[in-house]
Write a protein that holds these residues in place. Structure first.
Motif, PDB file in Angstrom:
ATOM      1  N   LYS A  30      -2.866 -11.358   6.340  1.00 30.46           N
ATOM      2  CA  LYS A  30      -3.941 -11.454   5.411  1.00 30.46           C
ATOM      3  C   LYS A  30      -4.776 -12.552   5.433  1.00 30.46           C
ATOM      4  O   LYS A  30      -5.728 -12.929   4.691  1.00 30.46           O
ATOM      5  CB  LYS A  30      -3.457 -11.049   4.097  1.00 30.46           C
ATOM      6  CG  LYS A  30      -2.453 -10.022   3.906  1.00 30.46           C
ATOM      7  CD  LYS A  30      -2.790  -8.733   3.712  1.00 30.46           C
ATOM      8  CE  LYS A  30      -1.733  -7.778   3.583  1.00 30.46           C
ATOM      9  NZ  LYS A  30      -2.157  -6.377   3.822  1.00 30.46           N
ATOM     10  N   GLY A  59       0.864  -1.226   0.288  1.00 30.34           N
ATOM     11  CA  GLY A  59      -0.068   0.140  -0.086  1.00 30.34           C
ATOM     12  C   GLY A  59       0.804   1.219   0.010  1.00 30.34           C
ATOM     13  O   GLY A  59       0.506   2.224  -0.673  1.00 30.34           O
ATOM     14  N   GLY A 109      -2.041 -12.681  -5.442  1.00 30.48           N
ATOM     15  CA  GLY A 109      -1.134 -12.244  -4.438  1.00 30.48           C
ATOM     16  C   GLY A 109       0.245 -11.770  -5.396  1.00 30.48           C
ATOM     17  O   GLY A 109       0.813 -12.055  -6.322  1.00 30.48           O
ATOM     18  N   ASN A 110       0.992 -10.783  -4.489  1.00 30.03           N
ATOM     19  CA  ASN A 110       2.374 -10.501  -4.795  1.00 30.03           C
ATOM     20  C   ASN A 110       3.366 -10.509  -3.595  1.00 30.03           C
ATOM     21  O   ASN A 110       2.936 -10.782  -2.541  1.00 30.03           O
ATOM     22  CB  ASN A 110       2.396  -9.158  -5.372  1.00 30.03           C
ATOM     23  CG  ASN A 110       1.845  -8.069  -4.601  1.00 30.03           C
ATOM     24  OD1 ASN A 110       1.617  -8.122  -3.513  1.00 30.03           O
ATOM     25  ND2 ASN A 110       2.028  -6.994  -5.213  1.00 30.03           N
ATOM     26  N   ARG A 115      -1.007  -8.980  -0.732  1.00 34.26           N
ATOM     27  CA  ARG A 115       0.477  -9.761  -0.649  1.00 34.26           C
ATOM     28  C   ARG A 115       0.315 -10.857   0.010  1.00 34.26           C
ATOM     29  O   ARG A 115      -0.457 -11.107   0.840  1.00 34.26           O
ATOM     30  CB  ARG A 115       1.255  -8.685   0.440  1.00 34.26           C
ATOM     31  CG  ARG A 115       2.273  -7.667  -0.429  1.00 34.26           C
ATOM     32  CD  ARG A 115       2.969  -7.056   0.508  1.00 34.26           C
ATOM     33  NE  ARG A 115       2.390  -6.486   1.792  1.00 34.26           N
ATOM     34  CZ  ARG A 115       2.803  -6.974   2.820  1.00 34.26           C
ATOM     35  NH1 ARG A 115       3.478  -7.923   3.157  1.00 34.26           N
ATOM     36  NH2 ARG A 115       1.911  -6.424   3.987  1.00 34.26           N
ATOM     37  N   LYS A 152      -5.245   0.645 -12.256  1.00 32.01           N
ATOM     38  CA  LYS A 152      -5.768  -0.185 -11.314  1.00 32.01           C
ATOM     39  C   LYS A 152      -7.541  -0.052 -10.796  1.00 32.01           C
ATOM     40  O   LYS A 152      -8.212  -0.657 -10.305  1.00 32.01           O
ATOM     41  CB  LYS A 152      -5.002  -0.396  -9.666  1.00 32.01           C
ATOM     42  CG  LYS A 152      -5.444  -1.389  -8.786  1.00 32.01           C
ATOM     43  CD  LYS A 152      -4.647  -1.278  -7.715  1.00 32.01           C
ATOM     44  CE  LYS A 152      -3.101  -2.199  -7.905  1.00 32.01           C
ATOM     45  NZ  LYS A 152      -2.163  -2.086  -6.956  1.00 32.01           N
ATOM     46  N   GLU A 162     -10.032  -0.217  -2.678  1.00 28.87           N
ATOM     47  CA  GLU A 162     -10.043  -0.300  -4.228  1.00 28.87           C
ATOM     48  C   GLU A 162     -11.245  -1.153  -4.502  1.00 28.87           C
ATOM     49  O   GLU A 162     -11.957  -0.867  -5.427  1.00 28.87           O
ATOM     50  CB  GLU A 162      -8.806  -1.115  -4.575  1.00 28.87           C
ATOM     51  CG  GLU A 162      -7.460  -0.321  -4.477  1.00 28.87           C
ATOM     52  CD  GLU A 162      -6.177  -0.968  -4.127  1.00 28.87           C
ATOM     53  OE1 GLU A 162      -5.076  -0.547  -4.389  1.00 28.87           O
ATOM     54  OE2 GLU A 162      -6.264  -2.389  -4.532  1.00 28.87           O
ATOM     55  N   LEU A 205      -5.792  -0.924   1.738  1.00 32.98           N
ATOM     56  CA  LEU A 205      -6.153  -0.389   0.580  1.00 32.98           C
ATOM     57  C   LEU A 205      -6.732  -1.338  -0.575  1.00 32.98           C
ATOM     58  O   LEU A 205      -7.703  -0.674  -1.157  1.00 32.98           O
ATOM     59  CB  LEU A 205      -4.866   0.203   0.000  1.00 32.98           C
ATOM     60  CG  LEU A 205      -4.470   1.469  -0.732  1.00 32.98           C
ATOM     61  CD1 LEU A 205      -5.140   2.577   0.191  1.00 32.98           C
ATOM     62  CD2 LEU A 205      -3.355   1.745  -1.339  1.00 32.98           C
ATOM     63  N   THR A 206      -6.676  -2.555  -0.202  1.00 38.16           N
ATOM     64  CA  THR A 206      -7.430  -3.429  -1.178  1.00 38.16           C
ATOM     65  C   THR A 206      -8.948  -3.387  -0.972  1.00 38.16           C
ATOM     66  O   THR A 206      -9.843  -3.465  -1.906  1.00 38.16           O
ATOM     67  CB  THR A 206      -7.065  -4.712  -1.061  1.00 38.16           C
ATOM     68  OG1 THR A 206      -6.908  -5.072   0.349  1.00 38.16           O
ATOM     69  CG2 THR A 206      -5.798  -5.057  -1.659  1.00 38.16           C
ATOM     70  N   GLU A 216       1.740   2.160  -3.481  1.00 42.53           N
ATOM     71  CA  GLU A 216       0.545   2.514  -4.192  1.00 42.53           C
ATOM     72  C   GLU A 216       0.301   4.040  -3.909  1.00 42.53           C
ATOM     73  O   GLU A 216      -0.242   4.770  -4.892  1.00 42.53           O
ATOM     74  CB  GLU A 216      -0.582   1.442  -3.627  1.00 42.53           C
ATOM     75  CG  GLU A 216      -1.652   1.586  -4.533  1.00 42.53           C
ATOM     76  CD  GLU A 216      -1.509   0.808  -5.855  1.00 42.53           C
ATOM     77  OE1 GLU A 216      -0.557   0.079  -5.987  1.00 42.53           O
ATOM     78  OE2 GLU A 216      -2.311   1.439  -6.906  1.00 42.53           O
TER      79      GLU A 216
HETATM   80  N1  UDP Z   1      -1.436  -5.509  -4.933  1.00 46.68           N
HETATM   81  C1  UDP Z   1      -1.133  -5.815  -6.128  1.00 46.68           C
HETATM   82  N2  UDP Z   1      -1.103  -6.897  -6.641  1.00 46.68           N
HETATM   83  C2  UDP Z   1      -1.370  -8.368  -5.973  1.00 46.68           C
HETATM   84  C3  UDP Z   1      -1.635  -7.863  -4.330  1.00 46.68           C
HETATM   85  C4  UDP Z   1      -1.469  -6.512  -3.853  1.00 46.68           C
HETATM   86  O1  UDP Z   1      -1.297  -4.810  -6.928  1.00 46.68           O
HETATM   87  O2  UDP Z   1      -1.117  -9.089  -6.311  1.00 46.68           O
HETATM   88  C5  UDP Z   1      -1.862  -4.235  -4.153  1.00 46.68           C
HETATM   89  C6  UDP Z   1      -3.171  -3.851  -4.064  1.00 46.68           C
HETATM   90  O3  UDP Z   1      -4.057  -3.651  -5.015  1.00 46.68           O
HETATM   91  C7  UDP Z   1      -2.926  -2.738  -3.021  1.00 46.68           C
HETATM   92  C8  UDP Z   1      -1.518  -2.773  -2.405  1.00 46.68           C
HETATM   93  O4  UDP Z   1      -0.816  -3.985  -3.272  1.00 46.68           O
HETATM   94  O5  UDP Z   1      -2.901  -1.288  -3.984  1.00 46.68           O
HETATM   95  C9  UDP Z   1      -1.825  -3.508  -1.088  1.00 46.68           C
HETATM   96  O6  UDP Z   1      -2.041  -2.416  -0.019  1.00 46.68           O
HETATM   97  P1  UDP Z   1      -2.792  -2.894   1.434  1.00 46.68           P
HETATM   98  O7  UDP Z   1      -2.912  -1.664   1.986  1.00 46.68           O
HETATM   99  O8  UDP Z   1      -3.978  -3.665   1.156  1.00 46.68           O
HETATM  100  O9  UDP Z   1      -1.726  -3.836   1.769  1.00 46.68           O
HETATM  101  P2  UDP Z   1      -0.242  -3.683   2.276  1.00 46.68           P
HETATM  102  O10 UDP Z   1       0.426  -4.940   1.136  1.00 46.68           O
HETATM  103  O11 UDP Z   1       0.375  -2.697   2.216  1.00 46.68           O
HETATM  104  O12 UDP Z   1      -0.118  -4.433   3.741  1.00 46.68           O
END
Ligand code: UDP
Length: 425
Positions: free
Chosen positions: A234, A48, A258-259, A229, A199, A318, A314-315, A51
């Motif tokens: 999560k 996040g 996820g990433n 992530r 996005k 979104e 943030l998800t 982002e």
């Molecule tokens: N995100 C993404 N692809 C993925 C997983 C997450 O682009 O496969 C993005 C998601 O859309 C968001 C951010 O990573 O914009 C995650 O922010 P969040 O506040 O939900 O969690 P954080 O990873 O900061 O704990």
């Protein structure tokens, strides 16, 4: 946007936030024209913070604030330590021995040697670059912006980090319940999204079909999705379990997308631990693909964010922006975003999540009602201009300490009267 590289400008938000708000922001930004803000974080993508900073710094630039964004570099040892600290701040366990502290402080000292921090305001994000402040002669305000849930930190970890935090001029946390006992002024800014990015902007049906098709995501049954992530907080395994329970009563496809962020060495392990659960109707995907995130959040009948701890989430914003029916873990920032039963559902267990999935999959009207309320709530509370304005106000709060020094030939007419009246130098 007319051109793919044209940055979003504050006036683009007028249809969403109204002309009055746009004028007010422009006015506030004009008073800070030329202000040099340096943001420091530990990753350019994945998570996040990255982002938010990608959009916020550009919006600030188009408003005349010279918002820069620097990255610290860290060895795997460093990120392994900072990830453990992150877990400990959210209530996990860590043994913070001297070796780990040496790695942490040593890497930051090396980064500091390479960094030129000439600025009017420095904003340091999260614990990774926190000790930077020890290495610079302070000529401007330094702000620590912490995105983590600090409500129940491991006390040794917090006491150690506090020795750095207390050198800052202010801290910004996401929620009042994250406030800690410290002499440093604490402010609370909830994150926000940029509705114009790939996005978050509307995609055509053909674009969404193409993305889902590209990853082999079937659309014959309703989609239940979580985009996160790969991180144990999560609760991806809890999502799979909830889906399995729900599937005894309804038919659907689960997509876990996820990433792994570069500053999170545990991500790969979490991803691999899920792979055994893969089957025809349980897809576990990893891809850096904003259009896919968009398509999933838009097309899913139900979006989950079943976190156990979540600084903000943030998800959730979104998905709510896309009018999705969202089920969120009852924790941290998620509970501030979802009004339970009105703009989504909050759940505290796997069983509750399963029950809500079933209810939502059986009731398209309910999904629509929750989704409509969700979108309206994001529009009112979680778009980027609100966050940009909070930062402008914060920078202005420090103004008496540096503005005249910074711009000896400044046009004093454009400075706020209060700032001039209050200046000490
Ligand atoms: N995100 C993404 N692809 C993925 C997983 C997450 O682009 O496969 C993005 C998601 O859309 C968001 C951010 O990573 O914009 C995650 O922010 P969040 O506040 O939900 O969690 P954080 O990873 O900061 O704990």
């Amino acid at each position: 946007m007319d051109h793919p590289f044209r940055p979003v400008r504050i006036e683009d938000y007028e249809p969403l936030i109204g002309a009055e708000a746009v004028d007010r922001l422009e006015d506030k930004a004009r008073r800070l024209a030329g202000l040099r803000v340096v943001n420091v974080s530990s990753t350019f993508y994945g998570g996040g913070v990255a982002e938010i900073l990608s959009s916020l710094t550009l919006l600030q630039q188009t408003m005349g604030v010279r918002a820069d964004w620097r990255l610290i570099q860290g060895s795997p040892d460093f990120f392994s330590t900072t990830k453990k600290m992150h877990n400990a701040l959210q209530g996990g366990e860590i043994e913070l021995n001297q070796l780990k502290k040496d790695v942490y402080e040593g890497v930051i000292a090396q980064n500091a040697m390479r960094m030129d921090m000439a600025a009017d305001v420095v904003v340091v994000h999260d614990p990774q670059p926190l000790p930077l402040i020890k290495h610079f002669r302070r000529t401007c305000p330094w702000i620590w912006r912490c995105h983590v849930d600090l409500s129940r930190p491991d006390s040794d970890t917090w006491n150690y980090l506090r020795s750095f935090v207390e050198d800052y001029d202010a801290t910004v946390l996401s929620l009042p319940e994250y406030a800690r006992e410290t002499a440093v002024p604490q402010l609370f800014f909830m994150p926000a999204i940029d509705p114009f990015t790939l996005k978050n902007r509307p995609l055509s049906d053909a674009e969404m079909d193409e993305r889902l098709g590209h990853y082999g995501i079937p659309t014959d049954l309703p989609i239940v999705a979580q985009v996160s992530r790969f991180d144990r907080w999560k609760d991806p395994m809890g999502v799979i379990e909830a889906f399995r329970l729900a599937r005894r009563e309804v038919e659907a496809t689960l997509v876990l997308l996820g990433n792994v962020a570069i500053d999170d060495p545990e991500g790969q392990q979490v991803f691999e631990s899920l792979l055994a659960a893969k089957e025809d109707r349980i897809l576990i995907l990893t891809a850096e693909d904003s259009a896919l995130v968009n398509a999933l959040q838009t097309r899913a009948a139900v979006v989950l964010q079943k976190s156990l701890r979540e600084g903000f989430g943030l998800t959730v914003t979104e998905a709510m922006w896309k009018g999705a029916a969202v089920i969120g873990g009852r924790c941290g920032g998620i509970a501030h975003q979802i009004d339970d039963g009105v703009s989504g559902f909050l759940v505290s267990s796997v069983q509750e999540a399963a029950d809500r999935i079933v209810t939502l999959l059986r009731d398209a009207d309910l999904r629509r009602r929750l989704g409509t309320a969700a979108r309206a709530s994001v529009r009112a509370r979680f778009l980027m201009p609100r966050l940009a304005e909070q930062y402008l106000d914060l920078y202005s709060a420090f103004e008496p300490r540096f503005v005249l020094h910074r711009r000896p030939d400044a046009n004093l007419d454009v400075l706020p009267g209060g700032a001039l009246a209050g200046r000490s130098a």
